[in-house]
Write a protein that holds these residues in place. Sequence first.
Motif, PDB file in Angstrom:
ATOM      1  N   ASP A  87       0.865  -1.175   0.000  1.00 58.41           N
ATOM      2  CA  ASP A  87       0.000   0.000   0.000  1.00 58.41           C
ATOM      3  C   ASP A  87       0.903   1.227   0.000  1.00 58.41           C
ATOM      4  O   ASP A  87       1.589   1.511   0.993  1.00 58.41           O
ATOM      5  CB  ASP A  87      -0.895  -0.007   1.244  1.00 58.41           C
ATOM      6  CG  ASP A  87      -1.931   1.126   1.237  1.00 58.41           C
ATOM      7  OD1 ASP A  87      -1.808   2.046   0.402  1.00 58.41           O
ATOM      8  OD2 ASP A  87      -2.850   1.086   2.069  1.00 58.41           O
ATOM      9  N   ARG A  89       0.215   4.249   0.198  1.00 61.18           N
ATOM     10  CA  ARG A  89      -0.208   5.318   1.103  1.00 61.18           C
ATOM     11  C   ARG A  89       0.268   5.087   2.532  1.00 61.18           C
ATOM     12  O   ARG A  89       0.550   6.033   3.255  1.00 61.18           O
ATOM     13  CB  ARG A  89      -1.732   5.459   1.078  1.00 61.18           C
ATOM     14  CG  ARG A  89      -2.306   5.852  -0.281  1.00 61.18           C
ATOM     15  CD  ARG A  89      -1.982   7.293  -0.626  1.00 61.18           C
ATOM     16  NE  ARG A  89      -2.526   7.666  -1.926  1.00 61.18           N
ATOM     17  CZ  ARG A  89      -3.748   8.135  -2.113  1.00 61.18           C
ATOM     18  NH1 ARG A  89      -4.566   8.279  -1.075  1.00 61.18           N
ATOM     19  NH2 ARG A  89      -4.161   8.452  -3.317  1.00 61.18           N
ATOM     20  N   GLU A 240     -13.749   2.285  -5.814  1.00 59.32           N
ATOM     21  CA  GLU A 240     -12.308   2.326  -6.036  1.00 59.32           C
ATOM     22  C   GLU A 240     -11.985   2.047  -7.506  1.00 59.32           C
ATOM     23  O   GLU A 240     -12.745   1.373  -8.199  1.00 59.32           O
ATOM     24  CB  GLU A 240     -11.601   1.313  -5.136  1.00 59.32           C
ATOM     25  CG  GLU A 240     -11.674   1.672  -3.667  1.00 59.32           C
ATOM     26  CD  GLU A 240     -10.916   0.717  -2.781  1.00 59.32           C
ATOM     27  OE1 GLU A 240     -10.439   1.154  -1.712  1.00 59.32           O
ATOM     28  OE2 GLU A 240     -10.806  -0.485  -3.137  1.00 59.32           O
ATOM     29  N   ARG A 265      -3.361  -2.449  -9.856  1.00 60.36           N
ATOM     30  CA  ARG A 265      -3.375  -1.343  -8.895  1.00 60.36           C
ATOM     31  C   ARG A 265      -4.818  -1.042  -8.487  1.00 60.36           C
ATOM     32  O   ARG A 265      -5.718  -1.011  -9.348  1.00 60.36           O
ATOM     33  CB  ARG A 265      -2.756  -0.114  -9.542  1.00 60.36           C
ATOM     34  CG  ARG A 265      -2.643   1.115  -8.645  1.00 60.36           C
ATOM     35  CD  ARG A 265      -2.187   2.319  -9.451  1.00 60.36           C
ATOM     36  NE  ARG A 265      -1.784   3.429  -8.597  1.00 60.36           N
ATOM     37  CZ  ARG A 265      -1.492   4.646  -9.056  1.00 60.36           C
ATOM     38  NH1 ARG A 265      -1.575   4.914 -10.354  1.00 60.36           N
ATOM     39  NH2 ARG A 265      -1.125   5.598  -8.220  1.00 60.36           N
ATOM     40  N   THR A 267      -6.918   1.863  -6.295  1.00 61.65           N
ATOM     41  CA  THR A 267      -6.781   3.175  -5.660  1.00 61.65           C
ATOM     42  C   THR A 267      -8.136   3.688  -5.183  1.00 61.65           C
ATOM     43  O   THR A 267      -9.161   3.456  -5.807  1.00 61.65           O
ATOM     44  CB  THR A 267      -6.182   4.205  -6.630  1.00 61.65           C
ATOM     45  OG1 THR A 267      -6.962   4.241  -7.832  1.00 61.65           O
ATOM     46  CG2 THR A 267      -4.757   3.861  -6.981  1.00 61.65           C
ATOM     47  N   ASP A 272      -3.585   2.983  -1.887  1.00 58.45           N
ATOM     48  CA  ASP A 272      -3.039   2.833  -3.234  1.00 58.45           C
ATOM     49  C   ASP A 272      -2.274   1.519  -3.260  1.00 58.45           C
ATOM     50  O   ASP A 272      -1.090   1.461  -2.968  1.00 58.45           O
ATOM     51  CB  ASP A 272      -2.123   4.009  -3.578  1.00 58.45           C
ATOM     52  CG  ASP A 272      -1.726   4.042  -5.051  1.00 58.45           C
ATOM     53  OD1 ASP A 272      -1.921   3.018  -5.738  1.00 58.45           O
ATOM     54  OD2 ASP A 272      -1.217   5.081  -5.507  1.00 58.45           O
TER      55      ASP A 272
END
Length: 308
Positions: A87, A89, A240, A265, A267, A272
Amino acid sequence: MRRLIIVLATFAAGATGVGFTTHWLLTNEPDRNGVVVGATESIGGDGGRKAAVTGAKARPLDAPGLRRAVRAYVGQRPGKAGVMATDLRTGLSFGENEAGDFVSASVMKVDILASLLLQRQRERPGVGTGIGLSAGERELAGQMIRESDNSAADALYSKAGNSSGVEKSNKRLGLTDTTPYPMSWGSSWTSPADQVRLLTTLVSERSPLAAPGRGYVLGLMGSVLDEQAWGVSAAARPGEKVALKNGWTPVYHQGHGWAVNSVGRITGGGHDFLVAVCSGGSPTMEAGVATVEHVADQVVGALRAAGP
Protein backbone atom coordinates in the motif's frame (compact mmCIF):
# COMPACT_ATOMS: atom_id res chain seq x y z
CA MET A 1 -15.61 -13.92 -16.33
CA ARG A 2 -17.01 -12.27 -13.20
CA ARG A 3 -16.54 -9.30 -10.92
CA LEU A 4 -16.95 -9.95 -7.21
CA ILE A 5 -18.30 -7.71 -4.45
CA ILE A 6 -15.94 -8.30 -1.59
CA VAL A 7 -16.40 -9.04 2.08
CA LEU A 8 -13.03 -8.11 3.55
CA ALA A 9 -11.51 -10.20 6.33
CA THR A 10 -10.11 -8.37 9.36
CA PHE A 11 -7.01 -9.81 11.00
CA ALA A 12 -6.09 -9.15 14.61
CA ALA A 13 -3.31 -6.64 15.06
CA GLY A 14 -0.06 -8.08 16.35
CA ALA A 15 3.37 -6.82 17.28
CA THR A 16 5.26 -6.72 14.01
CA GLY A 17 7.48 -4.17 12.36
CA VAL A 18 5.66 -1.18 10.89
CA GLY A 19 6.48 2.25 9.61
CA PHE A 20 8.04 1.29 6.31
CA THR A 21 8.22 4.10 3.83
CA THR A 22 6.71 3.61 0.43
CA HIS A 23 10.16 2.72 -0.87
CA TRP A 24 10.56 -0.52 1.07
CA LEU A 25 9.05 -3.98 1.22
CA LEU A 26 9.36 -6.13 4.33
CA THR A 27 9.97 -9.81 3.69
CA ASN A 28 10.34 -12.69 6.09
CA GLU A 29 9.52 -15.47 3.70
CA PRO A 30 11.01 -18.78 2.56
CA ASP A 31 13.47 -18.37 -0.28
CA ARG A 32 13.53 -20.72 -3.26
CA ASN A 33 15.23 -23.36 -1.12
CA GLY A 34 12.63 -23.14 1.64
CA VAL A 35 14.88 -21.17 4.00
CA VAL A 36 13.18 -18.39 5.95
CA VAL A 37 14.97 -15.09 5.53
CA GLY A 38 14.28 -11.55 6.64
CA ALA A 39 15.28 -8.54 4.57
CA THR A 40 14.20 -5.15 3.40
CA GLU A 41 14.18 -4.56 -0.33
CA SER A 42 13.77 -1.36 -2.26
CA ILE A 43 11.03 -1.32 -4.87
CA GLY A 44 12.19 2.01 -6.20
CA GLY A 45 9.37 4.52 -5.89
CA ASP A 46 6.33 5.99 -4.20
CA GLY A 47 4.04 6.83 -7.08
CA GLY A 48 4.77 10.53 -6.58
CA ARG A 49 3.27 10.63 -3.07
CA LYS A 50 4.64 10.48 0.45
CA ALA A 51 3.37 7.77 2.76
CA ALA A 52 0.28 8.99 4.57
CA VAL A 53 1.42 7.66 7.91
CA THR A 54 4.55 6.76 9.82
CA GLY A 55 5.19 3.93 12.20
CA ALA A 56 3.95 6.01 15.09
CA LYS A 57 0.55 6.48 13.47
CA ALA A 58 -0.14 3.14 11.78
CA ARG A 59 -1.67 0.14 13.51
CA PRO A 60 0.59 -2.89 13.22
CA LEU A 61 0.08 -5.53 10.56
CA ASP A 62 -0.19 -9.04 11.97
CA ALA A 63 2.14 -10.46 9.33
CA PRO A 64 2.61 -13.84 11.05
CA GLY A 65 -1.15 -14.29 11.39
CA LEU A 66 -1.73 -13.28 7.79
CA ARG A 67 1.03 -15.59 6.64
CA ARG A 68 -0.54 -18.52 8.47
CA ALA A 69 -3.95 -17.70 6.98
CA VAL A 70 -2.62 -17.47 3.42
CA ARG A 71 -0.63 -20.66 3.76
CA ALA A 72 -3.61 -22.49 5.24
CA TYR A 73 -5.82 -21.44 2.34
CA VAL A 74 -3.27 -22.20 -0.38
CA GLY A 75 -2.43 -25.49 1.32
CA GLN A 76 -5.96 -26.80 0.83
CA ARG A 77 -6.18 -25.56 -2.76
CA PRO A 78 -4.90 -27.49 -5.78
CA GLY A 79 -1.60 -26.23 -7.15
CA LYS A 80 0.54 -23.42 -5.77
CA ALA A 81 0.31 -19.65 -5.38
CA GLY A 82 2.35 -16.62 -4.41
CA VAL A 83 1.41 -13.04 -3.58
CA MET A 84 3.03 -9.65 -3.15
CA ALA A 85 1.10 -6.54 -2.16
CA THR A 86 2.02 -3.07 -0.94
CA ASP A 87 0.00 0.00 0.00
CA LEU A 88 1.82 3.10 -1.22
CA ARG A 89 -0.21 5.32 1.10
CA THR A 90 0.70 3.53 4.34
CA GLY A 91 3.94 1.86 3.34
CA LEU A 92 2.72 -1.53 4.56
CA SER A 93 3.61 -4.58 2.48
CA PHE A 94 3.20 -8.33 2.61
CA GLY A 95 4.55 -11.24 0.61
CA GLU A 96 4.08 -15.00 0.69
CA ASN A 97 6.08 -17.09 -1.79
CA GLU A 98 6.63 -13.75 -3.51
CA ALA A 99 9.91 -14.85 -5.08
CA GLY A 100 8.49 -18.12 -6.40
CA ASP A 101 8.75 -19.01 -10.10
CA PHE A 102 5.51 -18.88 -12.08
CA VAL A 103 4.70 -19.13 -15.78
CA SER A 104 3.77 -15.57 -16.75
CA ALA A 105 1.03 -16.18 -19.33
CA SER A 106 -0.50 -12.87 -20.41
CA VAL A 107 0.65 -10.72 -17.50
CA MET A 108 3.87 -10.63 -19.56
CA LYS A 109 2.08 -8.26 -21.92
CA VAL A 110 2.52 -5.37 -19.51
CA ASP A 111 6.26 -6.04 -19.48
CA ILE A 112 6.33 -6.16 -23.28
CA LEU A 113 4.64 -2.78 -23.59
CA ALA A 114 6.72 -1.13 -20.87
CA SER A 115 9.89 -2.47 -22.50
CA LEU A 116 8.93 -1.19 -25.94
CA LEU A 117 8.02 2.24 -24.58
CA LEU A 118 11.33 2.44 -22.71
CA GLN A 119 13.24 1.51 -25.85
CA ARG A 120 11.45 4.13 -27.93
CA GLN A 121 12.09 6.69 -25.23
CA ARG A 122 15.84 6.06 -25.52
CA GLU A 123 15.86 5.83 -29.31
CA ARG A 124 13.82 8.98 -29.83
CA PRO A 125 14.69 11.45 -27.06
CA GLY A 126 12.93 14.20 -28.98
CA VAL A 127 9.53 12.55 -28.59
CA GLY A 128 8.74 15.00 -25.77
CA THR A 129 5.35 14.36 -24.24
CA GLY A 130 4.52 11.54 -26.65
CA ILE A 131 5.00 7.82 -26.15
CA GLY A 132 6.98 7.08 -29.30
CA LEU A 133 4.58 4.53 -30.81
CA SER A 134 3.07 4.67 -34.25
CA ALA A 135 -0.69 4.63 -34.74
CA GLY A 136 -0.48 0.97 -35.72
CA GLU A 137 1.55 0.12 -32.65
CA ARG A 138 -0.89 1.95 -30.41
CA GLU A 139 -3.71 -0.08 -31.90
CA LEU A 140 -1.77 -3.29 -31.23
CA ALA A 141 -1.03 -2.16 -27.67
CA GLY A 142 -4.71 -1.56 -27.01
CA GLN A 143 -5.61 -4.98 -28.33
CA MET A 144 -2.83 -6.63 -26.35
CA ILE A 145 -3.70 -5.10 -22.96
CA ARG A 146 -7.43 -4.39 -23.13
CA GLU A 147 -8.43 -7.51 -25.08
CA SER A 148 -5.42 -9.71 -24.24
CA ASP A 149 -4.95 -10.38 -27.94
CA ASN A 150 -2.07 -12.82 -28.45
CA SER A 151 -1.35 -11.93 -32.07
CA ALA A 152 -0.91 -8.29 -31.07
CA ALA A 153 1.47 -9.42 -28.32
CA ASP A 154 3.46 -11.49 -30.83
CA ALA A 155 3.92 -8.42 -33.02
CA LEU A 156 4.95 -6.09 -30.19
CA TYR A 157 7.24 -8.70 -28.62
CA SER A 158 9.07 -8.84 -31.94
CA LYS A 159 9.27 -5.04 -32.11
CA ALA A 160 10.69 -4.99 -28.57
CA GLY A 161 13.46 -7.40 -29.61
CA ASN A 162 11.86 -10.58 -28.31
CA SER A 163 13.45 -12.10 -25.21
CA SER A 164 16.81 -10.34 -25.49
CA GLY A 165 15.27 -6.91 -26.00
CA VAL A 166 12.82 -7.27 -23.12
CA GLU A 167 15.52 -8.68 -20.86
CA LYS A 168 17.70 -5.61 -21.46
CA SER A 169 14.78 -3.32 -20.72
CA ASN A 170 13.96 -5.26 -17.56
CA LYS A 171 17.40 -4.53 -16.17
CA ARG A 172 16.64 -0.82 -16.44
CA LEU A 173 13.19 -1.38 -14.94
CA GLY A 174 14.72 -3.16 -11.94
CA LEU A 175 13.22 -6.61 -12.53
CA THR A 176 15.27 -9.50 -11.16
CA ASP A 177 13.02 -12.58 -11.27
CA THR A 178 11.58 -12.37 -14.78
CA THR A 179 13.07 -14.51 -17.55
CA PRO A 180 11.59 -13.68 -20.98
CA TYR A 181 11.16 -16.83 -23.04
CA PRO A 182 12.49 -16.81 -26.62
CA MET A 183 9.66 -16.22 -29.09
CA SER A 184 6.94 -17.60 -26.77
CA TRP A 185 6.43 -14.64 -24.42
CA GLY A 186 3.66 -16.45 -22.49
CA SER A 187 6.14 -19.13 -21.39
CA SER A 188 8.30 -16.56 -19.60
CA TRP A 189 8.99 -17.02 -15.89
CA THR A 190 8.21 -14.34 -13.33
CA SER A 191 7.42 -13.82 -9.65
CA PRO A 192 4.82 -11.82 -7.71
CA ALA A 193 7.61 -9.64 -6.29
CA ASP A 194 8.89 -8.80 -9.77
CA GLN A 195 5.39 -7.96 -10.93
CA VAL A 196 5.06 -5.46 -8.08
CA ARG A 197 8.44 -4.02 -9.08
CA LEU A 198 7.06 -3.57 -12.59
CA LEU A 199 3.88 -1.96 -11.27
CA THR A 200 6.04 0.36 -9.20
CA THR A 201 7.79 1.60 -12.34
CA LEU A 202 4.36 2.53 -13.69
CA VAL A 203 3.47 4.75 -10.72
CA SER A 204 6.79 6.19 -9.57
CA GLU A 205 8.26 9.53 -10.64
CA ARG A 206 11.65 7.88 -10.18
CA SER A 207 10.89 5.35 -12.90
CA PRO A 208 13.16 5.22 -15.95
CA LEU A 209 9.92 5.25 -17.95
CA ALA A 210 8.69 8.79 -18.49
CA ALA A 211 5.28 9.97 -17.29
CA PRO A 212 3.51 9.75 -20.69
CA GLY A 213 4.47 6.09 -21.04
CA ARG A 214 3.51 5.26 -17.49
CA GLY A 215 0.13 6.89 -17.87
CA TYR A 216 -0.45 5.19 -21.20
CA VAL A 217 0.10 1.68 -19.81
CA LEU A 218 -2.01 2.30 -16.71
CA GLY A 219 -4.76 3.79 -18.85
CA LEU A 220 -4.97 0.62 -20.92
CA MET A 221 -4.91 -1.55 -17.79
CA GLY A 222 -7.75 0.54 -16.41
CA SER A 223 -9.96 -0.18 -19.40
CA VAL A 224 -9.73 -3.94 -19.94
CA LEU A 225 -12.81 -5.69 -21.26
CA ASP A 226 -15.45 -6.43 -18.63
CA GLU A 227 -15.08 -10.17 -19.02
CA GLN A 228 -11.40 -9.85 -18.12
CA ALA A 229 -11.88 -7.61 -15.09
CA TRP A 230 -11.44 -10.43 -12.57
CA GLY A 231 -8.47 -11.23 -10.36
CA VAL A 232 -7.03 -8.53 -8.10
CA SER A 233 -10.22 -6.52 -8.68
CA ALA A 234 -11.83 -8.94 -6.19
CA ALA A 235 -10.02 -6.96 -3.47
CA ALA A 236 -11.49 -3.61 -4.54
CA ARG A 237 -14.29 -1.86 -2.69
CA PRO A 238 -17.15 -0.06 -4.48
CA GLY A 239 -15.98 3.25 -5.87
CA GLU A 240 -12.31 2.33 -6.04
CA LYS A 241 -10.43 2.36 -9.34
CA VAL A 242 -8.72 -0.73 -10.67
CA ALA A 243 -6.06 -1.07 -13.36
CA LEU A 244 -5.08 -4.68 -14.02
CA LYS A 245 -3.83 -7.34 -16.38
CA ASN A 246 -4.58 -11.03 -16.06
CA GLY A 247 -2.92 -14.09 -17.53
CA TRP A 248 -4.17 -17.65 -17.92
CA THR A 249 -2.97 -20.63 -19.91
CA PRO A 250 -2.84 -24.43 -19.69
CA VAL A 251 0.74 -25.56 -19.07
CA TYR A 252 2.23 -28.61 -20.80
CA HIS A 253 6.02 -28.31 -20.87
CA GLN A 254 6.73 -26.21 -17.76
CA GLY A 255 4.56 -28.06 -15.32
CA HIS A 256 0.93 -29.12 -15.44
CA GLY A 257 -2.56 -27.74 -15.02
CA TRP A 258 -3.32 -24.03 -15.45
CA ALA A 259 -1.22 -20.96 -14.79
CA VAL A 260 -3.55 -18.16 -13.66
CA ASN A 261 -2.15 -14.76 -12.64
CA SER A 262 -3.44 -11.27 -11.91
CA VAL A 263 -1.51 -8.04 -11.34
CA GLY A 264 -2.79 -4.53 -10.83
CA ARG A 265 -3.37 -1.34 -8.89
CA ILE A 266 -6.34 -0.48 -6.65
CA THR A 267 -6.78 3.18 -5.66
CA GLY A 268 -9.29 5.01 -3.49
CA GLY A 269 -10.44 5.37 0.09
CA GLY A 270 -7.03 6.49 1.30
CA HIS A 271 -5.22 3.51 -0.20
CA ASP A 272 -3.04 2.83 -3.23
CA PHE A 273 -2.42 -0.89 -3.53
CA LEU A 274 -0.05 -2.61 -5.93
CA VAL A 275 -0.95 -6.30 -5.99
CA ALA A 276 0.33 -9.38 -7.80
CA VAL A 277 -0.99 -12.92 -7.31
CA CYS A 278 0.41 -15.80 -9.35
CA SER A 279 -0.70 -19.42 -9.34
CA GLY A 280 0.15 -22.66 -11.06
CA GLY A 281 -0.98 -26.25 -11.21
CA SER A 282 -4.72 -25.58 -10.95
CA PRO A 283 -6.85 -28.31 -12.57
CA THR A 284 -9.03 -25.71 -14.35
CA MET A 285 -8.90 -22.02 -15.12
CA GLU A 286 -11.87 -21.47 -12.82
CA ALA A 287 -10.03 -23.07 -9.91
CA GLY A 288 -7.05 -20.83 -10.55
CA VAL A 289 -9.22 -17.71 -10.69
CA ALA A 290 -10.84 -18.63 -7.38
CA THR A 291 -7.44 -19.06 -5.74
CA VAL A 292 -6.09 -15.78 -7.11
CA GLU A 293 -9.16 -13.78 -6.11
CA HIS A 294 -9.34 -15.21 -2.60
CA VAL A 295 -5.65 -14.56 -1.90
CA ALA A 296 -5.87 -11.01 -3.29
CA ASP A 297 -8.89 -10.26 -1.09
CA GLN A 298 -7.31 -11.93 1.93
CA VAL A 299 -4.06 -9.95 1.74
CA VAL A 300 -5.45 -6.57 0.70
CA GLY A 301 -8.12 -6.90 3.40
CA ALA A 302 -5.43 -7.37 6.04
CA LEU A 303 -3.44 -4.38 4.75
CA ARG A 304 -6.60 -2.27 4.91
CA ALA A 305 -7.24 -3.32 8.50
CA ALA A 306 -3.71 -2.37 9.46
CA GLY A 307 -3.92 1.08 7.90
CA PRO A 308 -4.67 4.38 9.62
